[in-house]
Design a protein around this motif. Structure first.
Motif, short mmCIF file in Angstrom:
data_model
loop_
_atom_site.label_atom_id
_atom_site.label_comp_id
_atom_site.label_asym_id
_atom_site.label_seq_id
_atom_site.Cartn_x
_atom_site.Cartn_y
_atom_site.Cartn_z
N ALA A 144 0.82 -1.21 0.00
CA ALA A 144 0.00 0.00 0.00
C ALA A 144 0.86 1.26 0.00
O ALA A 144 0.51 2.27 -0.63
CB ALA A 144 -0.94 -0.01 1.21
N LEU A 145 2.00 1.22 0.68
CA LEU A 145 2.87 2.39 0.73
C LEU A 145 3.46 2.71 -0.63
O LEU A 145 3.71 3.88 -0.96
CB LEU A 145 4.00 2.16 1.74
N ARG A 146 3.68 1.70 -1.47
CA ARG A 146 4.28 1.91 -2.79
C ARG A 146 3.23 2.13 -3.88
O ARG A 146 3.57 2.39 -5.03
CB ARG A 146 5.14 0.70 -3.18
N HIS A 147 1.94 2.00 -3.54
CA HIS A 147 0.90 2.06 -4.56
C HIS A 147 0.64 3.50 -4.99
O HIS A 147 0.64 4.42 -4.16
CB HIS A 147 -0.39 1.45 -4.01
N PRO A 148 0.44 3.75 -6.29
CA PRO A 148 0.22 5.13 -6.74
C PRO A 148 -1.11 5.73 -6.28
O PRO A 148 -1.25 6.95 -6.24
CB PRO A 148 0.25 4.99 -8.28
N VAL A 149 -2.09 4.89 -5.94
CA VAL A 149 -3.39 5.36 -5.44
C VAL A 149 -3.40 5.19 -3.92
O VAL A 149 -2.95 4.17 -3.41
CB VAL A 149 -4.55 4.55 -6.07
N ALA A 192 -3.31 -3.64 -8.45
CA ALA A 192 -2.77 -3.33 -9.77
C ALA A 192 -3.88 -3.02 -10.76
O ALA A 192 -3.78 -2.07 -11.56
CB ALA A 192 -1.92 -4.50 -10.27
N ASN A 193 -4.97 -3.80 -10.73
CA ASN A 193 -6.10 -3.53 -11.61
C ASN A 193 -6.74 -2.19 -11.30
O ASN A 193 -7.16 -1.46 -12.22
CB ASN A 193 -7.13 -4.65 -11.48
N ALA A 194 -6.85 -1.86 -10.02
CA ALA A 194 -7.44 -0.58 -9.64
C ALA A 194 -6.61 0.59 -10.16
O ALA A 194 -7.15 1.60 -10.61
CB ALA A 194 -7.59 -0.49 -8.12
N ALA A 225 -3.91 -14.92 -0.49
CA ALA A 225 -4.51 -13.63 -0.13
C ALA A 225 -3.63 -12.47 -0.58
O ALA A 225 -4.13 -11.46 -1.10
CB ALA A 225 -4.73 -13.58 1.39
N TYR A 226 -2.32 -12.60 -0.40
CA TYR A 226 -1.40 -11.53 -0.83
C TYR A 226 -1.46 -11.35 -2.34
O TYR A 226 -1.52 -10.22 -2.85
CB TYR A 226 0.02 -11.87 -0.39
N PHE A 227 -1.43 -12.45 -3.09
CA PHE A 227 -1.49 -12.37 -4.54
C PHE A 227 -2.80 -11.72 -4.98
O PHE A 227 -2.81 -10.89 -5.91
CB PHE A 227 -1.36 -13.77 -5.13
N THR A 228 -3.90 -12.05 -4.35
CA THR A 228 -5.19 -11.48 -4.70
C THR A 228 -5.22 -9.98 -4.45
O THR A 228 -5.70 -9.20 -5.29
CB THR A 228 -6.31 -12.17 -3.90
N VAL A 229 -4.69 -9.55 -3.30
CA VAL A 229 -4.69 -8.12 -2.98
C VAL A 229 -3.82 -7.36 -3.96
O VAL A 229 -4.21 -6.30 -4.48
CB VAL A 229 -4.21 -7.91 -1.53
N THR A 230 -2.61 -7.86 -4.25
CA THR A 230 -1.71 -7.15 -5.16
C THR A 230 -2.30 -7.07 -6.56
O THR A 230 -2.19 -6.04 -7.24
CB THR A 230 -0.34 -7.84 -5.21
N GLU A 231 -2.94 -8.15 -7.01
CA GLU A 231 -3.55 -8.14 -8.34
C GLU A 231 -4.72 -7.15 -8.38
O GLU A 231 -4.89 -6.42 -9.36
CB GLU A 231 -4.03 -9.54 -8.69
N ALA A 232 -5.52 -7.13 -7.33
CA ALA A 232 -6.64 -6.20 -7.28
C ALA A 232 -6.16 -4.76 -7.24
O ALA A 232 -6.73 -3.87 -7.90
CB ALA A 232 -7.52 -6.50 -6.06
#
Length: 436
Positions: free
Chosen positions: A327-332, A360-362, A351-358
């Motif tokens: 979350a700290l590195r995310h542009p949003v 990235a899609n956002a 769970a980690y893979f799902t969150v990171t993919e979601a």
């Protein structure tokens, strides 16, 4: 007073309540188990009779209207409705038996209504659940009603002296033709009521045990459900195989490709130093400098890739810390609310893979200005919700991204639910069992 302990009940044997009656009959009376049995039977009676009425109406009208085609839908509704009832009953069993009953159905995460109905109608477990629904009212509901009636009558007898005192000078008649005019005479009714209360406690335990046995037989998986059991084994093997392959790729990238890129960057640096000493080699030195920069960029990208496959913080500190780092590195801007303990490694990785993919899609497609990630562990299940305020319109059937997430979650017998109306917001909900 001591109560029958959960550890005393053998796995797969009698319920804890029945085992407590056999092992510690007096301790059982002083525990909470009689109350739990009464509540289980009473709730079964309250639930059983409406279920019976619904089944009679659906099946009756379904048979009558089958000649015009409408009845088939009613019959299908009657059978399909037994599936959620079976889920409810497996949960209700925990009131009197701490050993959970496994879901006998295949996981259909992301499947449509038609596919869900076709699959459920082919499964033997669905028809066993329909049989249990038919028994719930006339058999288990009637037994529960009888126990609760006896319990209420015993409670009235116990309170006889108080009733006699409260309605005096009127009289109470426990036996036809013989009035009780004095509270002291009502003590005989109290004694009878106490005996009835003891009988009701033991009867409630035995009837609860019989219903649990029937529920395990009809609502749990069987060896004959070979396809279901084999599918479960296949999922376990796939999870283990993917995890082993992930570790191999991560090790090869870390120990092989990363080290070679570091060596290449150092070699190019030395070559650059030597070329700068050679007159007229400025152009070659510039090319080497450029190559060195590209090698550094490739090394940084490779490190990000390795970190994305399975970050070290996930192994060391768990899902909450790993998601917070992403979350700290995310542009949003991302809000994280994940008060979850350490979970089994396959669950944390999925769970980690799902969150990171979601996330990235956002960032790529939704145009969101904020994303929220929340999760809880309740009743042995991890529930994750990723919500963004973007434009919505995400279609699980339009590409492999969401379908791949659903497949990955389904391997752990979980499910993925996507809600993304046009105009937003988009909500991705993941539910995964997290028992070892």
């Amino acid at each position: 007073m001591p109560r029958p302990d959960v550890a005393d009940a053998p796995g797969g044997g009698p319920t804890v309540a029945v085992w407590g009656v056999v092992r510690r009959p007096l301790g059982f009376l002083g525990s909470w188990w009689p109350w739990r049995c009464w509540a289980y039977l009473a709730s079964g009676a309250v639930l059983g009779y409406p279920v019976l009425v619904v089944l009679v109406v659906l099946v009756g009208f379904g048979v009558v209207l089958s000649v015009v085609g409408i009845g088939l839908g009613l019959l299908l509704a009657a059978v399909a409705g037994a599936v959620p009832l079976g889920t409810l009953e497996r949960r209700r069993l925990r009131w009197v038996d701490p050993h959970p009953v496994a879901d006998p159905h295949t996981s259909l995460a992301g499947a449509g209504a038609a596919a869900w109905l076709r699959t459920r109608l082919r499964e033997r477990a669905t028809w066993r659940e329909f049989g249990y629904a038919a028994l719930l009212g006339p058999v288990f509901g009637a037994a529960g009603f009888g126990v609760i009636t006896l319990l209420a009558f015993s409670a009235i007898l116990i309170a006889t002296p108080v009733l006699v005192w409260a309605i005096a000078p009127d009289t109470v008649m426990l036996i036809p033709g013989r009035a009780v005019t004095d509270p002291v005479e009502g003590l005989a009714g109290t004694a009878v009521g106490l005996v009835g209360l003891v009988v009701t406690a033991y009867a409630g335990a035995l009837l609860s045990g019989a219903q649990v046995k029937a529920a395990r037989l009809l609502l749990g998986p069987r060896e004959e459900d070979g396809r279901v059991l084999e599918l479960t084994r296949s999922r376990v093997r796939l999870v283990d195989a993917f995890e082993a392959e992930r570790r191999r790729i991560e090790r090869d990238l870390h120990d092989g490709a990363q080290q070679q890129l570091v060596a290449l960057s150092m070699t190019l640096g030395l070559a650059e130093m030597e070329l700068r000493k050679v007159p007229g080699a400025a152009g070659a030195a510039a090319l080497v400098t450029r190559g060195r920069g590209e090698a550094k960029l490739a090394l940084e990208q490779l490190r990000d890739l390795v970190r994305g496959i399975h970050p070290q913080v996930l192994s060391d500190h768990g899902l909450a810390a790993a998601v917070a780092e992403v979350a700290l590195r995310h542009p949003v801007p991302v809000t994280v609310d994940l008060p979850v303990p350490r979970l089994p490694e396959p669950v944390e990785t999925t769970a980690y893979f799902t969150v990171t993919e979601a996330l990235a899609n956002a960032a790529k497609h939704s145009g969101a200005s904020h994303v929220g990630v929340a999760g809880r562990v309740e009743d042995g299940r991890l529930t994750l919700t990723i919500t963004d305020d973007g434009r919505g319109g995400a279609d699980p059937g339009a590409g492999a991204g969401l379908a791949g997430l659903a497949d990955r979650v389904a391997m752990l017998q979980g499910r993925l639910i996507v809600s993304s109306p046009v105009g937003g917001p988009t909500e991705l909900r993941v539910e995964v069992p997290c028992s070892e």
